[in-house]
Enzyme design. Structure first.
Site, PDB file in Angstrom:
ATOM      1  N   LEU A   1      44.756 123.495  44.475  1.00 13.56           N
ATOM      2  CA  LEU A   1      46.179 123.191  44.267  1.00 13.56           C
ATOM      3  C   LEU A   1      46.400 121.560  44.351  1.00 13.56           C
ATOM      4  CD1 LEU A   1      47.799 121.955  46.975  1.00 13.56           C
ATOM      5  CD2 LEU A   1      47.724 124.377  47.848  1.00 13.56           C
TER       6      LEU A   1
ATOM      7  N   GLU B   1      40.354 125.566  47.667  1.00 15.84           N
ATOM      8  CA  GLU B   1      41.606 125.372  47.026  1.00 15.84           C
ATOM      9  C   GLU B   1      41.773 124.277  46.020  1.00 15.84           C
ATOM     10  OE1 GLU B   1      44.117 127.586  47.537  1.00 15.84           O
ATOM     11  OE2 GLU B   1      44.842 126.323  45.763  1.00 15.84           O
TER      12      GLU B   1
ATOM     13  N   PHE C   1      35.272 114.779  38.961  1.00 20.18           N
ATOM     14  CA  PHE C   1      35.503 114.749  37.467  1.00 20.18           C
ATOM     15  C   PHE C   1      36.886 114.249  37.328  1.00 20.18           C
ATOM     16  CE2 PHE C   1      32.229 116.300  34.481  1.00 20.18           C
ATOM     17  CZ  PHE C   1      31.250 116.277  35.365  1.00 20.18           C
ATOM     18  N   LEU C   2      37.947 114.757  38.152  1.00 20.15           N
ATOM     19  CA  LEU C   2      39.448 114.521  37.684  1.00 20.15           C
ATOM     20  C   LEU C   2      39.818 112.970  38.150  1.00 20.15           C
ATOM     21  CD1 LEU C   2      41.175 117.765  39.370  1.00 20.15           C
ATOM     22  CD2 LEU C   2      41.173 117.060  36.997  1.00 20.15           C
TER      23      LEU C   2
ATOM     24  N   GLU D   1      49.373 118.732  44.956  1.00 18.51           N
ATOM     25  CA  GLU D   1      50.601 118.404  45.831  1.00 18.51           C
ATOM     26  C   GLU D   1      51.391 118.224  44.872  1.00 18.51           C
ATOM     27  OE1 GLU D   1      50.238 115.981  49.282  1.00 18.51           O
ATOM     28  OE2 GLU D   1      48.433 116.862  49.961  1.00 18.51           O
TER      29      GLU D   1
ATOM     30  N   ARG E   1      54.119 120.425  64.569  1.00 15.63           N
ATOM     31  CA  ARG E   1      53.924 121.019  63.166  1.00 15.63           C
ATOM     32  C   ARG E   1      54.387 122.415  63.198  1.00 15.63           C
ATOM     33  NH1 ARG E   1      49.046 118.818  59.338  1.00 15.63           N
ATOM     34  NH2 ARG E   1      50.535 117.923  57.623  1.00 15.63           N
TER      35      ARG E   1
ATOM     36  N   CYS F   1      42.431 113.761  48.874  1.00 20.99           N
ATOM     37  CA  CYS F   1      41.403 114.500  48.537  1.00 20.99           C
ATOM     38  C   CYS F   1      40.449 113.428  47.651  1.00 20.99           C
ATOM     39  CB  CYS F   1      41.782 115.812  47.812  1.00 20.99           C
ATOM     40  SG  CYS F   1      42.440 116.711  48.542  1.00 20.99           S
TER      41      CYS F   1
HETATM   42  P1  NAD Z   1      46.150 118.677  56.948  1.00 20.99           P
HETATM   43  O1  NAD Z   1      45.921 117.533  57.777  1.00 20.99           O
HETATM   44  O2  NAD Z   1      47.701 118.573  56.283  1.00 20.99           O
HETATM   45  O3  NAD Z   1      46.321 119.931  57.865  1.00 20.99           O
HETATM   46  C1  NAD Z   1      45.232 120.339  58.677  1.00 20.99           C
HETATM   47  C2  NAD Z   1      45.765 121.234  59.979  1.00 20.99           C
HETATM   48  O4  NAD Z   1      44.621 121.510  60.501  1.00 20.99           O
HETATM   49  C3  NAD Z   1      46.229 120.097  60.971  1.00 20.99           C
HETATM   50  O5  NAD Z   1      47.906 120.337  61.074  1.00 20.99           O
HETATM   51  C4  NAD Z   1      45.584 120.482  62.327  1.00 20.99           C
HETATM   52  O6  NAD Z   1      46.425 119.956  63.188  1.00 20.99           O
HETATM   53  C5  NAD Z   1      44.868 121.660  62.235  1.00 20.99           C
HETATM   54  N1  NAD Z   1      43.871 121.812  62.899  1.00 20.99           N
HETATM   55  C6  NAD Z   1      42.845 120.997  62.928  1.00 20.99           C
HETATM   56  N2  NAD Z   1      41.848 121.155  63.801  1.00 20.99           N
HETATM   57  C7  NAD Z   1      42.399 122.643  64.228  1.00 20.99           C
HETATM   58  C8  NAD Z   1      41.842 123.655  65.104  1.00 20.99           C
HETATM   59  N3  NAD Z   1      40.742 123.536  65.673  1.00 20.99           N
HETATM   60  N4  NAD Z   1      42.598 124.585  65.484  1.00 20.99           N
HETATM   61  C9  NAD Z   1      43.796 124.741  64.903  1.00 20.99           C
HETATM   62  N5  NAD Z   1      44.419 123.925  63.877  1.00 20.99           N
HETATM   63  C10 NAD Z   1      43.559 122.633  63.786  1.00 20.99           C
HETATM   64  O7  NAD Z   1      45.144 118.849  55.697  1.00 20.99           O
HETATM   65  P2  NAD Z   1      45.497 119.653  54.438  1.00 20.99           P
HETATM   66  O8  NAD Z   1      45.981 118.421  53.374  1.00 20.99           O
HETATM   67  O9  NAD Z   1      46.060 120.947  54.491  1.00 20.99           O
HETATM   68  O10 NAD Z   1      43.627 119.843  53.958  1.00 20.99           O
HETATM   69  C11 NAD Z   1      43.037 120.743  54.570  1.00 20.99           C
HETATM   70  C12 NAD Z   1      41.632 121.015  53.881  1.00 20.99           C
HETATM   71  O11 NAD Z   1      41.837 121.528  52.596  1.00 20.99           O
HETATM   72  C13 NAD Z   1      40.842 119.612  53.776  1.00 20.99           C
HETATM   73  O12 NAD Z   1      39.449 120.071  53.774  1.00 20.99           O
HETATM   74  C14 NAD Z   1      41.145 119.295  52.302  1.00 20.99           C
HETATM   75  O13 NAD Z   1      40.398 118.449  51.794  1.00 20.99           O
HETATM   76  C15 NAD Z   1      41.552 120.451  51.465  1.00 20.99           C
HETATM   77  N6  NAD Z   1      42.194 120.460  50.378  1.00 20.99           N
HETATM   78  C16 NAD Z   1      43.339 119.852  50.496  1.00 20.99           C
HETATM   79  C17 NAD Z   1      44.482 119.611  49.226  1.00 20.99           C
HETATM   80  C18 NAD Z   1      45.619 118.892  49.417  1.00 20.99           C
HETATM   81  O14 NAD Z   1      46.205 118.899  48.345  1.00 20.99           O
HETATM   82  N7  NAD Z   1      46.168 118.370  50.714  1.00 20.99           N
HETATM   83  C19 NAD Z   1      43.999 120.405  48.243  1.00 20.99           C
HETATM   84  C20 NAD Z   1      42.981 121.418  48.109  1.00 20.99           C
HETATM   85  C21 NAD Z   1      42.070 121.211  49.353  1.00 20.99           C
HETATM   86  C1  UDX Z   2      43.829 116.965  43.908  1.00 22.06           C
HETATM   87  C2  UDX Z   2      43.415 117.844  42.631  1.00 22.06           C
HETATM   88  O1  UDX Z   2      44.117 117.690  41.482  1.00 22.06           O
HETATM   89  C3  UDX Z   2      43.655 119.175  42.968  1.00 22.06           C
HETATM   90  O2  UDX Z   2      43.004 120.165  42.148  1.00 22.06           O
HETATM   91  C4  UDX Z   2      42.865 119.239  44.569  1.00 22.06           C
HETATM   92  O3  UDX Z   2      43.198 120.545  45.040  1.00 22.06           O
HETATM   93  C5  UDX Z   2      43.413 118.283  45.505  1.00 22.06           C
HETATM   94  O4  UDX Z   2      43.354 116.815  44.997  1.00 22.06           O
HETATM   95  P1  UDX Z   2      46.493 116.080  44.411  1.00 22.06           P
HETATM   96  O5  UDX Z   2      45.600 114.810  45.173  1.00 22.06           O
HETATM   97  O6  UDX Z   2      47.230 116.956  45.105  1.00 22.06           O
HETATM   98  O7  UDX Z   2      45.207 116.994  43.669  1.00 22.06           O
HETATM   99  O8  UDX Z   2      47.210 115.507  43.101  1.00 22.06           O
HETATM  100  P2  UDX Z   2      46.804 114.944  41.873  1.00 22.06           P
HETATM  101  O9  UDX Z   2      47.665 115.343  40.745  1.00 22.06           O
HETATM  102  O10 UDX Z   2      45.383 115.369  41.429  1.00 22.06           O
HETATM  103  O11 UDX Z   2      47.155 113.447  41.926  1.00 22.06           O
HETATM  104  C6  UDX Z   2      45.963 112.704  42.660  1.00 22.06           C
HETATM  105  C7  UDX Z   2      46.451 111.206  42.387  1.00 22.06           C
HETATM  106  O12 UDX Z   2      45.967 110.655  40.965  1.00 22.06           O
HETATM  107  C8  UDX Z   2      47.774 110.718  42.318  1.00 22.06           C
HETATM  108  O13 UDX Z   2      47.888 109.373  43.152  1.00 22.06           O
HETATM  109  C9  UDX Z   2      48.345 110.816  41.175  1.00 22.06           C
HETATM  110  O14 UDX Z   2      49.285 109.939  40.882  1.00 22.06           O
HETATM  111  C10 UDX Z   2      47.116 110.150  40.323  1.00 22.06           C
HETATM  112  N1  UDX Z   2      46.901 110.505  38.916  1.00 22.06           N
HETATM  113  C11 UDX Z   2      47.051 111.729  38.481  1.00 22.06           C
HETATM  114  C12 UDX Z   2      47.039 109.536  38.048  1.00 22.06           C
HETATM  115  O15 UDX Z   2      46.972 108.258  38.473  1.00 22.06           O
HETATM  116  N2  UDX Z   2      46.778 109.789  36.713  1.00 22.06           N
HETATM  117  C13 UDX Z   2      46.950 111.123  36.034  1.00 22.06           C
HETATM  118  O16 UDX Z   2      46.740 111.223  35.102  1.00 22.06           O
HETATM  119  C14 UDX Z   2      46.854 112.159  37.092  1.00 22.06           C
END
Ligand code: NAD
Ligand code: UDX
Length: 466
Positions: A177, A175, A236-237, A179, A43, A286
């Site tokens: 955000l 966080e 809620f979302l 995706e 990665r 998530c």
């Molecule tokens: P991810 O799996 O994409 O990334 C996590 C990374 O952490 C991996 O690359 C892994 O190798 C690394 N890792 C694990 N243990 C480690 C260690 N001990 N030292 C160094 N690296 C290590 O996960 P993500 O999607 O980035 O999510 C991370 C967190 O953020 C989760 O708790 C998730 O719920 C939260 N979150 C995700 C999103 C999203 O949209 N993906 C949004 C908000 C919050």
């Molecule tokens: C979600 C939360 O929105 C974000 O705040 C949190 O940090 C991470 O989880 P994400 O999962 O990246 O974000 O995307 P999001 O836009 O929320 O969509 C999640 C899923 O719901 C997707 O599969 C999307 O297609 C679906 N969705 C979203 C619907 O089916 N209808 C909608 O109106 C909105």
């Protein structure tokens, strides 16, 4: 620029959150050195790719930010220990998936990556370090992290009989955000949430965000409110999506139209018009895991009715996916044997290459079990990723991965839209119709195509919720 004495940040975890979040911090805080570290060397290699098309995370606009900051004040490496030692603030942004085995399996979060991060921090941090929970965590995890940080220190102190003078503050900064829109969400968030126990640490973390975010958007709370708010925001979302999806089925039974209903209810400002798009159920890493975690917490505290209430959001989501696969089977005369179906879209939503919990996985697996031959096309998801998600060995020749939507649709009995990539709206549907076997079906599970135009071309069209 807001001044603070923060000079060096380390982020543990270079994933979908750590990578984009730290890139924006580096962009907006040129005086801070940001080290993003990960144990996954592939990665990190991908984050350091010369060709920005090879970054491990696809997010519109991310490549530009990386181009500006990488090598200036943003570094990706596997040097976990050194980066921890240099940092004033450490963000923990590691994965927290649902536990697969043992106590709480299927509901609780697996905190093994959090624990190992805390142990490494305890060992290598120097002086006073602010440890920020960026990962989404069960409420009260900060207590566990604190215990790990200090218990290891006591042990080391005893062993070495000298004062290591390590101190830690724990801050929760979840966080929000999404995706696909991560860069814009990070640049213009609705709010930044910072929970902590001491004002000094809260102020220091706030000072980072103050470089580009107005103070009135930075909300501060106690640690537990911050941890819990993240789970509740996602619940809620997701609840809104399950609510609108539940009503989509009633629309199909009654002649109402889900988009019209969504528009009518969404124009009530108390309800609001966002997040009311009915579809094949929510995917992504998530929503499901965070609700299951909430359900687990409620049961842990004996709140079984509350747990059941939230669990229903996940149950409706699975039901929506099953419902869509059985509608497809029924419309194709009850059998998919010897039929080719084109699956357009494999990522869990448009504008991302992430496939975690994508509705395409469950729906495709249902169709494969019916004997269908599936031809997949997704503009961003790699072939190996699709094959991995589907356990493809089980289905052999029945899975084909195509380079274009047209290739996938040629000779097919049906096209199934599972992700609303913009390019699907612009396909030459007239050409596609001619290339398909008759009767030719379109199942639009994202309600993104013009169904009257498609019907005029000769297609049989099923649109979700109408
Ligand atoms: P991810 O799996 O994409 O990334 C996590 C990374 O952490 C991996 O690359 C892994 O190798 C690394 N890792 C694990 N243990 C480690 C260690 N001990 N030292 C160094 N690296 C290590 O996960 P993500 O999607 O980035 O999510 C991370 C967190 O953020 C989760 O708790 C998730 O719920 C939260 N979150 C995700 C999103 C999203 O949209 N993906 C949004 C908000 C919050
Ligand atoms: C979600 C939360 O929105 C974000 O705040 C949190 O940090 C991470 O989880 P994400 O999962 O990246 O974000 O995307 P999001 O836009 O929320 O969509 C999640 C899923 O719901 C997707 O599969 C999307 O297609 C679906 N969705 C979203 C619907 O089916 N209808 C909608 O109106 C909105």
């Amino acid at each position: 620029m807001v001044s603070s004495n923060i000079k060096n940040i380390c982020c543990i975890g270079a994933g979908y959150v750590g990578g984009p979040t730290m890139s924006i911090i580096a962009l907006k805080c040129p005086n801070i050195t940001v080290n993003v570290v990960d144990i996954n060397s592939n990665r990190i290699k991908a984050w350091n790719s010369e060709n920005l098309a090879d970054l491990p995370v696809f997010e519109p606009g991310l490549d530009d930010v990386i181009r500006k900051c990488r090598g200036r004040n943003l570094y990706f490496s596997t040097s976990v220990e050194d980066s921890i030692a240099m940092a004033d603030i450490i963000f923990i942004s590691v994965n927290t998936p649902t536990k697969e085995t043992g106590l709480g399996a299927g509901f609780a979060s697996d905190l093994k990556w959090i624990e190992s991060s805390a142990r490494t921090i305890a060992k290598f941090a120097k002086g006073h370090t602010i440890v920020v929970e960026k990962s989404t965590l069960p409420v009260k995890t900060a207590e566990t992290i604190k215990k790990i940080l200090y218990s290891l220190q006591d042990f080391e102190e005893e062993k070495n009989n000298n004062n290591l003078q390590k101190t830690f503050s724990i801050v929760s900064n979840p966080e929000f955000l999404s995706e696909g829109t991560a860069i814009n969400d990070l640049l213009n968030p609705d709010r930044v949430l910072i929970g902590g126990e001491d004002n000094d640490s809260i102020d220091k973390v706030s000072s980072i965000y103050n470089n580009w975010i107005a103070s009135n958007k930075i909300i501060t709370t106690n640690l537990w409110s911050s941890e819990l708010s993240k789970l509740v925001a996602n619940a809620f979302l997701a609840q809104r999506i399950s609510s609108i999806n539940a009503i989509s089925s009633l629309c199909e039974s009654t002649g109402a139209n889900i988009q019209e209903v969504a528009m009518a209810i969404g124009s009530d400002s108390r309800i609001g018009n966002k997040f009311l798009n009915s579809g094949p159920g929510f995917g992504g890493s998530c929503f499901k895991k965070d609700i299951l975690n909430l359900v687990y917490l409620c049961r842990y505290y004996g709140l079984n009715e509350v747990a059941d209430y939230w669990e229903a959001v996940v149950k409706i989501n699975s039901w929506q996916q099953k419902r869509i696969s059985s509608i497809i089977v029924k419309n194709l005369f009850g059998t998919l044997a010897n039929k080719k179906l084109a699956i357009l879209g494999f990522s869990f939503k448009a504008d991302t290459n992430d496939t975690r919990e994508s509705p395409s996985i469950n729906i495709s697996q249902d169709l494969l079990q019916e004997g269908a031959q599936l031809a997949f096309y997704d503009p961003r998801v790699k072939k190996e990723q699709i094959l991995k998600e589907l356990n493809s060995e089980k289905y052999g020749e029945n899975i084909q991965i195509c380079k274009t939507a047209i290739d996938a649709a040629t000779g097919a009995d049906a096209v199934i839209i599972l992700t609303d990539w913009k390019e699907f709206l612009e396909l030459n549907w007239s050409f596609i119709y001619k290339s398909m076997r008759k009767p030719s079906w379109i199942f639009d599970a994202r309600i993104c195509l013009d169904n009257s135009y498609l019907k005029d071309l000769g297609f049989n069209v099923w649109t979700l919720g109408s």
